[in-house]
Scaffold this motif. Structure first.
Motif, PDB file in Angstrom:
ATOM      1  N   THR A 103      18.270 -33.869  24.010  1.00  0.00           N
ATOM      2  CA  THR A 103      17.138 -33.204  24.657  1.00  0.00           C
ATOM      3  C   THR A 103      17.514 -32.748  26.061  1.00  0.00           C
ATOM      4  N   ALA A 104      18.180 -33.621  26.811  1.00  0.00           N
ATOM      5  CA  ALA A 104      18.619 -33.252  28.161  1.00  0.00           C
ATOM      6  C   ALA A 104      19.595 -32.086  28.119  1.00  0.00           C
ATOM      7  N   TRP A 105      20.446 -32.034  27.095  1.00  0.00           N
ATOM      8  CA  TRP A 105      21.407 -30.950  26.949  1.00  0.00           C
ATOM      9  C   TRP A 105      20.698 -29.624  26.678  1.00  0.00           C
ATOM     10  N   VAL A 106      19.703 -29.643  25.791  1.00  0.00           N
ATOM     11  CA  VAL A 106      18.933 -28.425  25.508  1.00  0.00           C
ATOM     12  C   VAL A 106      18.219 -27.939  26.770  1.00  0.00           C
ATOM     13  N   VAL A 107      17.641 -28.875  27.520  1.00  0.00           N
ATOM     14  CA  VAL A 107      16.980 -28.516  28.777  1.00  0.00           C
ATOM     15  C   VAL A 107      17.981 -27.882  29.745  1.00  0.00           C
ATOM     16  N   ALA A 108      19.191 -28.451  29.808  1.00  0.00           N
ATOM     17  CA  ALA A 108      20.225 -27.895  30.686  1.00  0.00           C
ATOM     18  C   ALA A 108      20.601 -26.483  30.268  1.00  0.00           C
ATOM     19  N   LEU A 109      20.720 -26.251  28.961  1.00  0.00           N
ATOM     20  CA  LEU A 109      21.049 -24.911  28.462  1.00  0.00           C
ATOM     21  C   LEU A 109      19.976 -23.895  28.850  1.00  0.00           C
ATOM     22  N   ILE A 110      18.718 -24.298  28.699  1.00  0.00           N
ATOM     23  CA  ILE A 110      17.616 -23.384  29.020  1.00  0.00           C
ATOM     24  C   ILE A 110      17.518 -23.152  30.523  1.00  0.00           C
ATOM     25  N   ALA A 111      17.527 -24.256  31.291  1.00  0.00           N
ATOM     26  CA  ALA A 111      17.395 -24.140  32.740  1.00  0.00           C
ATOM     27  C   ALA A 111      18.598 -23.450  33.365  1.00  0.00           C
ATOM     28  N   GLY A 112      19.774 -23.644  32.771  1.00  0.00           N
ATOM     29  CA  GLY A 112      20.982 -23.034  33.311  1.00  0.00           C
ATOM     30  C   GLY A 112      20.965 -21.525  33.288  1.00  0.00           C
ATOM     31  N   THR A 113      20.137 -20.944  32.422  1.00  0.00           N
ATOM     32  CA  THR A 113      20.028 -19.485  32.383  1.00  0.00           C
ATOM     33  C   THR A 113      19.257 -18.945  33.581  1.00  0.00           C
ATOM     34  N   PHE A 114      18.502 -19.824  34.258  1.00  0.00           N
ATOM     35  CA  PHE A 114      17.716 -19.400  35.409  1.00  0.00           C
ATOM     36  C   PHE A 114      18.351 -19.821  36.732  1.00  0.00           C
ATOM     37  N   TRP A 115      19.045 -20.977  36.734  1.00  0.00           N
ATOM     38  CA  TRP A 115      19.616 -21.484  37.973  1.00  0.00           C
ATOM     39  C   TRP A 115      21.121 -21.607  37.829  1.00  0.00           C
ATOM     40  N   THR A 116      21.844 -20.646  38.334  1.00  0.00           N
ATOM     41  CA  THR A 116      23.293 -20.687  38.275  1.00  0.00           C
ATOM     42  C   THR A 116      23.817 -21.847  39.115  1.00  0.00           C
ATOM     43  N   HIS A 117      24.692 -22.652  38.510  1.00  0.00           N
ATOM     44  CA  HIS A 117      25.310 -23.800  39.180  1.00  0.00           C
ATOM     45  C   HIS A 117      24.277 -24.786  39.724  1.00  0.00           C
ATOM     46  N   GLY A 118      23.087 -24.822  39.102  1.00  0.00           N
ATOM     47  CA  GLY A 118      22.116 -25.840  39.484  1.00  0.00           C
ATOM     48  C   GLY A 118      21.391 -25.579  40.767  1.00  0.00           C
ATOM     49  N   TYR A 119      21.431 -24.365  41.303  1.00  0.00           N
ATOM     50  CA  TYR A 119      20.689 -24.077  42.515  1.00  0.00           C
ATOM     51  C   TYR A 119      19.217 -24.382  42.297  1.00  0.00           C
ATOM     52  N   MET A 120      18.582 -24.923  43.306  1.00  0.00           N
ATOM     53  CA  MET A 120      17.229 -25.427  43.114  1.00  0.00           C
ATOM     54  C   MET A 120      16.184 -24.376  43.445  1.00  0.00           C
ATOM     55  N   VAL A 121      14.975 -24.615  42.945  1.00  0.00           N
ATOM     56  CA  VAL A 121      13.837 -23.762  43.261  1.00  0.00           C
ATOM     57  C   VAL A 121      13.518 -23.926  44.742  1.00  0.00           C
ATOM     58  N   GLU A 122      13.331 -22.822  45.436  1.00  0.00           N
ATOM     59  CA  GLU A 122      13.180 -22.880  46.888  1.00  0.00           C
ATOM     60  C   GLU A 122      11.735 -23.051  47.342  1.00  0.00           C
ATOM     61  N   GLY A 123      10.769 -22.558  46.557  1.00  0.00           N
ATOM     62  CA  GLY A 123       9.386 -22.605  47.018  1.00  0.00           C
ATOM     63  C   GLY A 123       8.421 -22.932  45.900  1.00  0.00           C
ATOM     64  N   GLY A 124       7.138 -23.113  46.281  1.00  0.00           N
ATOM     65  CA  GLY A 124       6.114 -23.416  45.300  1.00  0.00           C
ATOM     66  C   GLY A 124       6.060 -24.901  44.972  1.00  0.00           C
ATOM     67  N   ILE A 125       5.237 -25.257  43.979  1.00  0.00           N
ATOM     68  CA  ILE A 125       5.059 -26.662  43.639  1.00  0.00           C
ATOM     69  C   ILE A 125       6.294 -27.262  42.985  1.00  0.00           C
TER      70      ILE A 125
END
Length: 322
Positions: A84-106
């Protein structure tokens, strides 16, 4: 004074209280380690060596002998959690290159690193306690393999397999070697297993304090809401697959699945360790650490409640010991 009993009343207190004290030290006295030097500096800045000893002792505490039912149950839960964590990483990795974090919002502060670190490890102690109350003896004993999740290895594997990070092969060996040596010695000699295994709990406050000295309290305040949302997300995102896997693969009724949907206290150490091995993650490691620490608290409070409700609604697999 009842210091230990007071700490035990706090979910994950043995880990989180020293972590908070370390964060206090780092926030208000950031140069304390360098100023004091010697052994005091070792306690303040010695995250990696203290964790290395802890991983060794953790390996030594695991006994190879286990029944087939325990191995089946623990294997299903561990593999489901990691997948499950791997699938989440695959999905999230398409939005955050190299794990860069969300900068604003909740969701400010949340990164792939924080997501994977909070989802790929189960709080084995919490799980065992819940299954002793609501599950069977076999389910309670399933935490035997959950200790294998401890440490940065699974997070490294997931980040590497999803293409988010690249680790040199020797780093994988280095991450698991102390654990394997401890495991070998603990199974060769029961006296060594007893000696080293007894140090597992003792070392937690020490590496937690050192970890806290890498966090500024302003980071914790900034990521507080995001950490709560992350903890709730861990329960939902990992809990649903775990319940299904427990019912259809593990032979249970889902109670063990929901009981395993927590974040392990040891996961708090993972972001900093990954940051040491993969420099691109180092800038986001403090925020990820604060987020994972919050997730530990949230899941430690919510998971027992949900497990109790689930067991009452769908029945339990409780086996009488009388």
């Amino acid at each position: 004074m009842q210091i230990k009993k007071t700490i035990d009343k706090i979910p994950g207190g043995l880990m989180l209280v020293p972590l908070f004290l370390g964060a206090l030290c780092n926030t208000f006295f950031p140069n304390a380690g360098a100023y004091l030097g010697s052994f005091s500096n070792g306690l303040i800045k010695g995250t990696v060596p203290i964790l290395a000893v802890w991983f060794f002792c953790m390996g030594a505490s695991i006994e190879l002998k286990a029944t087939g039912a325990m191995l089946r149950k623990s294997g299903v839960l561990v593999l489901t959690k990691i997948a499950t964590a791997w699938v989440v990483a695959l999905i999230a990795g398409t939005f955050w290159t190299h794990g860069y974090m969300v900068e604003g919002g909740i969701f400010a502060g949340i990164s792939v690193l924080a997501l994977v670190a909070s989802m790929d490890m189960t709080n084995g102690g919490l799980y065992a306690a819940l299954m002793n109350q609501y599950g069977s003896k076999e389910e309670a004993g399933a935490f035997v393999l959950m200790s294998l999740e401890s440490g940065p290895l699974m997070t490294m594997v997931i980040l590497g397999a999803s293409g988010i990070a690249t680790f040199e092969p020797q780093l994988f060996v280095g991450a698991v070697l102390p654990f394997l040596i401890g495991f070998l010695l603990g199974n060769l000699d029961p006296d060594l297993r007893k000696m080293f295994g007894g140090a597992v709990q003792t070392l937690i406050p020490f590496f937690a304090f050192a970890l806290g000295n890498g966090i500024n309290l302003q980071v914790i305040a900034h990521t507080g809401l995001a950490g709560i949302l992350l903890g709730l997300g861990v329960i939902v995102i990992t809990g649903i697959p775990l319940i299904l896997a427990d019912k259809f693969l593990g032979g249970g009724n889902g109670t063990a699945g929901i009981g395993a949907s927590s974040t392990a206290g040891a996961a708090v150490a993972t972001p900093m360790l990954i940051g040491e091995m993969a420099p691109e993650f180092k800038p986001i490691a403090p925020a990820a650490t604060a987020l994972v620490a919050t997730s530990v608290i949230v899941t430690s409070i919510v998971v027992p409640v949900l497990t109790s409700l689930w067991a009452k609604r769908f029945g339990t697999n409780k086996v009488s010991n009388t």
